[in-house]
Design a protein around this motif. Structure first.
Motif, PDB file in Angstrom:
ATOM      1  N   THR A   1      29.820 -14.414  64.121  1.00 52.37           N
ATOM      2  CA  THR A   1      28.970 -15.347  63.386  1.00 52.37           C
ATOM      3  C   THR A   1      27.732 -15.703  64.196  1.00 52.37           C
ATOM      4  N   THR A   2      27.929 -16.011  65.472  1.00 52.05           N
ATOM      5  CA  THR A   2      26.808 -16.420  66.318  1.00 52.05           C
ATOM      6  C   THR A   2      25.863 -15.256  66.587  1.00 52.05           C
ATOM      7  N   SER A   3      26.412 -14.079  66.878  1.00 55.51           N
ATOM      8  CA  SER A   3      25.554 -12.928  67.159  1.00 55.51           C
ATOM      9  C   SER A   3      24.766 -12.515  65.924  1.00 55.51           C
ATOM     10  N   SER A   4      25.380 -12.645  64.740  1.00 54.16           N
ATOM     11  CA  SER A   4      24.644 -12.332  63.508  1.00 54.16           C
ATOM     12  C   SER A   4      23.480 -13.291  63.318  1.00 54.16           C
ATOM     13  N   LEU A   5      23.687 -14.550  63.684  1.00 53.18           N
ATOM     14  CA  LEU A   5      22.619 -15.537  63.587  1.00 53.18           C
ATOM     15  C   LEU A   5      21.487 -15.221  64.558  1.00 53.18           C
ATOM     16  N   LEU A   6      21.857 -14.704  65.762  1.00 48.06           N
ATOM     17  CA  LEU A   6      20.858 -14.455  66.807  1.00 48.06           C
ATOM     18  C   LEU A   6      20.159 -13.110  66.656  1.00 48.06           C
ATOM     19  N   ALA A   7      20.730 -12.229  65.828  1.00 45.96           N
ATOM     20  CA  ALA A   7      20.172 -10.881  65.719  1.00 45.96           C
ATOM     21  C   ALA A   7      18.719 -10.891  65.267  1.00 45.96           C
ATOM     22  N   ASN A   8      18.371 -11.865  64.443  1.00 49.20           N
ATOM     23  CA  ASN A   8      16.994 -11.963  63.953  1.00 49.20           C
ATOM     24  C   ASN A   8      16.125 -12.864  64.819  1.00 49.20           C
ATOM     25  N   LYS A   9      16.668 -13.293  65.979  1.00 44.01           N
ATOM     26  CA  LYS A   9      15.911 -14.183  66.859  1.00 44.01           C
ATOM     27  C   LYS A   9      15.751 -13.562  68.246  1.00 44.01           C
ATOM     28  N   SER A  10      15.840 -12.241  68.314  1.00 39.26           N
ATOM     29  CA  SER A  10      15.847 -11.580  69.618  1.00 39.26           C
ATOM     30  C   SER A  10      14.503 -11.630  70.331  1.00 39.26           C
ATOM     31  N   GLY A  11      13.469 -12.135  69.667  1.00 43.41           N
ATOM     32  CA  GLY A  11      12.174 -12.221  70.324  1.00 43.41           C
ATOM     33  C   GLY A  11      11.807 -13.615  70.771  1.00 43.41           C
ATOM     34  N   ASN A  12      12.732 -14.560  70.655  1.00 40.93           N
ATOM     35  CA  ASN A  12      12.383 -15.964  70.952  1.00 40.93           C
ATOM     36  C   ASN A  12      13.509 -16.619  71.745  1.00 40.93           C
ATOM     37  N   ILE A  13      13.323 -16.725  73.062  1.00 43.90           N
ATOM     38  CA  ILE A  13      14.351 -17.304  73.922  1.00 43.90           C
ATOM     39  C   ILE A  13      14.592 -18.772  73.604  1.00 43.90           C
ATOM     40  N   LYS A  14      13.555 -19.480  73.125  1.00 43.34           N
ATOM     41  CA  LYS A  14      13.714 -20.901  72.786  1.00 43.34           C
ATOM     42  C   LYS A  14      14.715 -21.060  71.652  1.00 43.34           C
ATOM     43  N   GLU A  15      14.641 -20.176  70.649  1.00 40.47           N
ATOM     44  CA  GLU A  15      15.574 -20.258  69.531  1.00 40.47           C
ATOM     45  C   GLU A  15      17.003 -19.982  69.990  1.00 40.47           C
ATOM     46  N   TRP A  16      17.166 -19.099  70.955  1.00 41.28           N
ATOM     47  CA  TRP A  16      18.506 -18.847  71.505  1.00 41.28           C
ATOM     48  C   TRP A  16      19.049 -20.113  72.168  1.00 41.28           C
ATOM     49  N   ASN A  17      18.226 -20.771  72.960  1.00 38.85           N
ATOM     50  CA  ASN A  17      18.662 -22.012  73.608  1.00 38.85           C
ATOM     51  C   ASN A  17      18.985 -23.088  72.581  1.00 38.85           C
ATOM     52  N   ASP A  18      18.202 -23.107  71.490  1.00 40.14           N
ATOM     53  CA  ASP A  18      18.472 -24.085  70.427  1.00 40.14           C
ATOM     54  C   ASP A  18      19.830 -23.810  69.771  1.00 40.14           C
ATOM     55  N   VAL A  19      20.125 -22.544  69.510  1.00 39.24           N
ATOM     56  CA  VAL A  19      21.407 -22.185  68.910  1.00 39.24           C
ATOM     57  C   VAL A  19      22.548 -22.547  69.848  1.00 39.24           C
ATOM     58  N   CYS A  20      22.366 -22.253  71.140  1.00 37.56           N
ATOM     59  CA  CYS A  20      23.393 -22.586  72.126  1.00 37.56           C
ATOM     60  C   CYS A  20      23.666 -24.085  72.144  1.00 37.56           C
ATOM     61  N   GLY A  21      22.596 -24.883  72.131  1.00 37.94           N
ATOM     62  CA  GLY A  21      22.748 -26.333  72.137  1.00 37.94           C
ATOM     63  C   GLY A  21      23.358 -26.874  70.867  1.00 37.94           C
ATOM     64  N   SER A  22      23.141 -26.163  69.755  1.00 40.79           N
ATOM     65  CA  SER A  22      23.642 -26.662  68.470  1.00 40.79           C
ATOM     66  C   SER A  22      25.113 -26.369  68.262  1.00 40.79           C
ATOM     67  N   ILE A  23      25.671 -25.402  69.018  1.00 39.85           N
ATOM     68  CA  ILE A  23      27.096 -25.110  68.887  1.00 39.85           C
ATOM     69  C   ILE A  23      27.852 -26.325  69.403  1.00 39.85           C
ATOM     70  N   GLY A  24      28.585 -26.945  68.530  1.00 38.88           N
ATOM     71  CA  GLY A  24      29.237 -28.208  68.847  1.00 38.88           C
ATOM     72  C   GLY A  24      28.753 -29.312  67.942  1.00 38.88           C
ATOM     73  N   SER A  25      27.671 -29.059  67.201  1.00 30.67           N
ATOM     74  CA  SER A  25      27.179 -30.091  66.287  1.00 30.67           C
ATOM     75  C   SER A  25      26.568 -29.494  65.028  1.00 30.67           C
ATOM     76  N   GLY A  26      26.667 -28.158  64.854  1.00 33.42           N
ATOM     77  CA  GLY A  26      25.900 -27.553  63.782  1.00 33.42           C
ATOM     78  C   GLY A  26      26.670 -26.872  62.677  1.00 33.42           C
ATOM     79  N   LEU A  27      28.016 -26.930  62.679  1.00 36.88           N
ATOM     80  CA  LEU A  27      28.755 -26.233  61.628  1.00 36.88           C
ATOM     81  C   LEU A  27      28.418 -26.739  60.245  1.00 36.88           C
ATOM     82  N   ALA A  28      28.198 -28.052  60.155  1.00 36.01           N
ATOM     83  CA  ALA A  28      27.992 -28.642  58.833  1.00 36.01           C
ATOM     84  C   ALA A  28      26.625 -28.315  58.272  1.00 36.01           C
ATOM     85  N   SER A  29      25.640 -28.107  59.155  1.00 33.90           N
ATOM     86  CA  SER A  29      24.267 -28.016  58.681  1.00 33.90           C
ATOM     87  C   SER A  29      23.678 -26.616  58.732  1.00 33.90           C
TER      88      SER A  29
END
Length: 885
Positions: free
Chosen positions: A341-369
């Protein structure tokens, strides 16, 4: 009480209690209470139906109605509890006649006023209940029924390409071997494997992989997915159709009863099938048979799956993504669905390290949204909605704890009790024992994980997988169940105008405004910084749980405000370093069940502590003295550590007949001779009366305690015993038939002691040490071939012991052995290398040996012994690991 029904589970019995004559309520008030009881019973039934339907499938007005009913139940329980406290009083009456008379007169006036006030509050609540009931009828809430899952979210696992499978080769081959080894496939008897693990671990994927590889060997096969609320008739017809499409071509248009369909399936499969099942519930797997606990992916397999789906391989991943990738993989914890699930989400963000950090930070608070996490959420929700209603609140309560936090099981259960999540179902079991069964059920359902175990193998701590924690945090936020402040960010605190009932403060300096904390029931603080800015909690009269464990209270001037928290059930000052006095007002807390004071510098407890008649657990440090009058704490089930200041304290322990856990310290004042004959006699006499005692720890760091007694006959329930300094093995241990773990240090080991221990049929863990300053010379021990039948781990320190002490047949289950050898015995010819018979121990997996002696005298002997032991380990069928200590 469960989350779906708020406080109704405990409120309705309390309303019945108010109808008793002793409360002397007016007739009109009693009629109002009877009306409320009937109406709330109806609402409870409706709420249970609502709780069985996924939140996403409920109309918004019904969700609002359910929320209002829960809030109403909390408010009403607060009113009833406050009334009970004020009428029954918090203080014991004075002994002086004048003061007693004045207090009685004041009580009459106060109680009359209180009865008038609750009468008015009941009328106000009645109007609210009527309004909510009208909306229930208007929204047709009673007509709600659980919907059947139309599309099973696990269905995609059935169509995963074999080339996309990662990390399941070993598990697949093991299951295939289990199912096919032995008899010819066409003539074999039925074989079953049941794969168990929590949602998203890859159970269905593994089962399908095994199925696909084996199906070519069979004339007929069927793979059936069972949804949470299956149509059993349709399910059985689908199974029959897949097994024989020609014979059952028209099965779906044929009207057949379920019993007939079951008989057809049983007849078809009898004596010729292989069955693979998957389940999230351990008990189910064990009852089906062939239980196989599926493990998470290894880190290497996790990386292969993660990087392969995004970049093709790990080698193609740009260097700047490695650090954040490792953090993400840690949070995924080897769960394939989480990684996919996470890798599929990141597959389209491979050019933006900031978005990767955002996804990492959101794991733990983002399932609902996060819509990309939708499939993960749906699969995990299957486990949540499958829970009995009484376990939902217990699971959501875990959202109080931070990520990766090790939760002490005893304290967790005590908190559940304080929150009224656990209901008395059987009179012969205590609330804590019920709580243990709740915990075990969540563990069996794979919703929590084991984090740590005690010396006896019992589970001591647990943790929640990050993805499960993410789910329950999002559900908790939706239900306004727990309000969390993480750092300086309000993660799930309700908006202004809402009510905070449970507050979790995690490494923060920020407090919610006091106006939204007036109905606070629970405060838990993680991290010390918050104490510096903590507002006065004396106005939080409804507080039930106050957990300050680990906060720095060393300079805190006073805790007198605690005496105003009349509803408090759970108070922890553990590891706070608090050096002041525990206020006398603590005795006013008539509902207090748990008091944790270890890790403080409190020298003595106030005499008022003996008035806490509902206290279940009292844990203090060895430097804290207890007052006389312990006998009045008759509800205590857990008590540690009791400093043996006097024979009186020792004698009073015998009155605490509900004790299951007890720890005593015999010499905490470090004075030689502090342990005398009177104390010994009184303590052993008390132990003889504690028939429910399961765990006993006796500390005597500065003198060798003689714990022999003429008769201690109560130890039939003792499972765990720790004695860190005694003259010899007490003879009363032979009556402890359920003893599973023994950790004891003695001055002298007698020849018959090993024989006595070998006859303890339940003993699994044995740690036997002789004091290093002992000058004892030991002879060879002899035990019977059937000794130590259940022991899996043995440690012998401070005296010479060789494996041949245990003849063939003894210790058949021993896996880990630690022992010492005195090399002088070999040098003098009193022992030979033939005595080092590891082959006598068929289940051995791990060996640790300490060699002792005067090196220049025995260096050749040492080399010979080492070589012999290594050879025996090499030729042992299990090839046990081997270490010299």
């Amino acid at each position: 009480m469960e989350v779906a029904t708020g406080a109704l589970g405990t409120l309705i019995p309390k309303l019945g209690q108010l109808l008793q004559d002793e409360y002397n309520l007016q007739k009109g008030v009693k009629k109002d209470i009877e009306f409320l009881s009937r109406e709330l019973e109806s609402m409870r039934a409706a709420l249970r139906s609502v709780g069985e339907v996924p939140r996403e499938e409920l109309k918004e007005q019904i969700r609002i109605w359910a929320r209002d009913v829960r809030e109403l139940s909390y408010d009403m329980e607060d009113i009833v509890d406050t009334f009970l406290v004020r009428v029954q009083g918090a203080e014991a009456p004075s002994k002086r006649s004048t003061k007693r008379f004045m207090k009685k007169m004041m009580d009459i006036v106060t109680k009359a006023t209180t009865r008038h006030e609750i009468g008015q509050e009941i009328k106000d609540i009645k109007e609210r209940v009527k309004e909510v009931a009208e909306r229930r009828d208007r929204y047709k809430v009673d007509a709600i029924t659980p919907t059947k899952t139309l599309v099973d979210p696990r269905i995609t696992a059935l169509y995963t390409k074999a080339t996309d499978l990662v990390g399941i080769d070993e598990a697949r081959e093991e299951l295939i071997t289990r199912l096919t080894k032995g008899d010819d496939m066409s003539a074999q008897q039925q074989r079953v494997v049941s794969i168990v693990g929590f949602g998203g671990l890859g159970k269905t994927t593994l089962a399908k992989a095994v199925y696909d590889q084996l199906r070519v060997q069979f004339d007929c096969t069927a793979f059936v997915s069972v949804s949470q609320n299956p149509d059993l008739n349709k399910l059985l017809k689908n199974m029959l159709y897949e097994l024989d499409k020609e014979k059952y071509a028209n099965i779906h248009s044929t009207k057949l009863e379920e019993k007939h369909l079951i008989d057809l399936v049983r007849e078809f499969l009898q004596n010729k099938s292989i069955i693979i099942t998957t389940t999230r519930i351990l008990d189910v797997a064990e009852k089906i048979g062939g239980c196989y606990k599926l493990k998470p992916l290894t880190h290497e397999s996790s990386k292969k799956l993660f990087y392969g789906r995004i970049f093709g391989s790990e080698g193609k991943c740009p260097g700047q993504y490695f650090e954040v990738s490792e953090k993400i993989l840690k949070k995924c914890g080897g769960v394939p669905l989480a990684i996919i699930t996470t890798s599929s989400l990141l597959a389209n963000k491979s050019g933006n390290i900031k978005e990767w950090n955002d996804v990492c930070g959101s794991i733990g608070s983002g399932l609902a949204s996060n819509p990309s996490m939708d499939s993960m959420r749906k699969i995990l929700l299957l486990s949540y909605y499958d829970l009995p209603s009484h376990l939902k609140a217990c699971l959501l309560y875990l959202s109080i704890f931070p990520e990766d936090y090790e939760i002490h099981i005893i304290l967790l259960i005590l908190r559940w009790i304080a929150e009224d999540f656990i209901q008395q179902e059987e009179e012969n079991q205590s609330l804590f024992e019920h709580g243990e069964s709740y915990f075990n059920e969540l563990l069996n359902r794979s919703l929590i994980q084991v984090a740590g175990t005690q010396a006896d193998g019992t589970i001591s701590t647990c943790r929640v997988h990050d993805m499960v924690l993410e789910l329950i945090c999002s559900l908790s936020k939706e239900e306004s169940f727990v309000s969390t402040v993480l750092g300086d960010i309000r993660q799930s605190t309700p908006s202004s105008g809402s009510t905070v009932r449970r507050l979790s403060l995690q490494n923060t300096t920020w407090w919610p405004k006091m106006e939204i904390m007036s109905k606070l029931r629970s405060v838990t603080i993680f991290g010390p910084a918050i104490i510096n800015t903590m507002p006065s909690l004396s106005c939080c009269h409804l507080l039930r749980v106050l957990d300050l464990e680990g906060c720095n209270l060393k300079e805190h001037p006073s805790l007198r405000f605690v005496g105003n928290l009349f509803h408090l059930r759970y108070l922890s000052l553990a590891w706070t370093g608090y050096a002041g006095e525990l206020p006398m007002e603590i005795g006013k807390l008539r509902f207090l069940q748990t008091l944790l004071l270890y890790g403080t510098e409190i020298e003595e407890l106030p005499s008022s502590i003996v008035g806490l008649r509902q206290l279940l657990c009292l844990f203090v440090g060895a430097s804290t003295s207890l007052p006389n009058g312990l006998r009045y704490l008759a509800s205590l089930e857990m008590l540690a550590i009791v400093r043996m200041d006097s024979a009186c304290i020792a004698e009073e322990l015998g009155h605490l007949t509900q004790l299951r856990i007890l720890g005593v310290d015999l010499t905490s004042d470090k004075k030689e001779g502090g342990w005398d004959e009177n104390m010994r006699t009184a303590l052993l006499g008390s132990l003889g009366k504690l028939h429910k005692l399961q765990s006993l720890a006796v500390h005597s760091h500065y003198v060798e305690a003689n714990l022999e007694a003429g008769s201690v006959e109560s130890l039939g329930n003792l499972t765990n015993l720790e004695i860190d300094r005694t003259t010899s093995l007490p003879t009363w241990i032979r009556t402890a038939w359920l003893l599973s773990c023994l950790d004891i240090t003695v001055v002298q080991v007698r020849r018959e002691d090993i024989q006595v221990l070998g006859r303890l049929q339940a003993l699994r863990y044995l740690y036997l040490t002789v004091r290093p300053d002992s000058t004892q010379v030991l002879g060879r021990f002899v035990v019977s071939p059937d000794a130590f039948p259940c022991t899996t781990r043995c440690s012998f320190y401070g005296f010479s012991m060789v494996p041949s002490t245990f003849p063939p047949g003894a210790m058949p289950r021993l896996e880990k052995l630690e022992f010492c050898i005195q090399l002088e015995e070999f040098a003098r010819g009193e022992a030979t290398t033939d005595d080092l018979a590891l082959g006598h121990l068929p289940s051995l997996q791990d060996v640790r040996v300490g060699l002792y002696g005067i090196r220049k005298v025995s260096v050749k002997v040492e080399t010979k012994v080492e070589e012999k032991l290594r050879h025996e380990a090499d030729v042992h069928p299990n090839h046990p690991s081997f270490y010299f200590l």
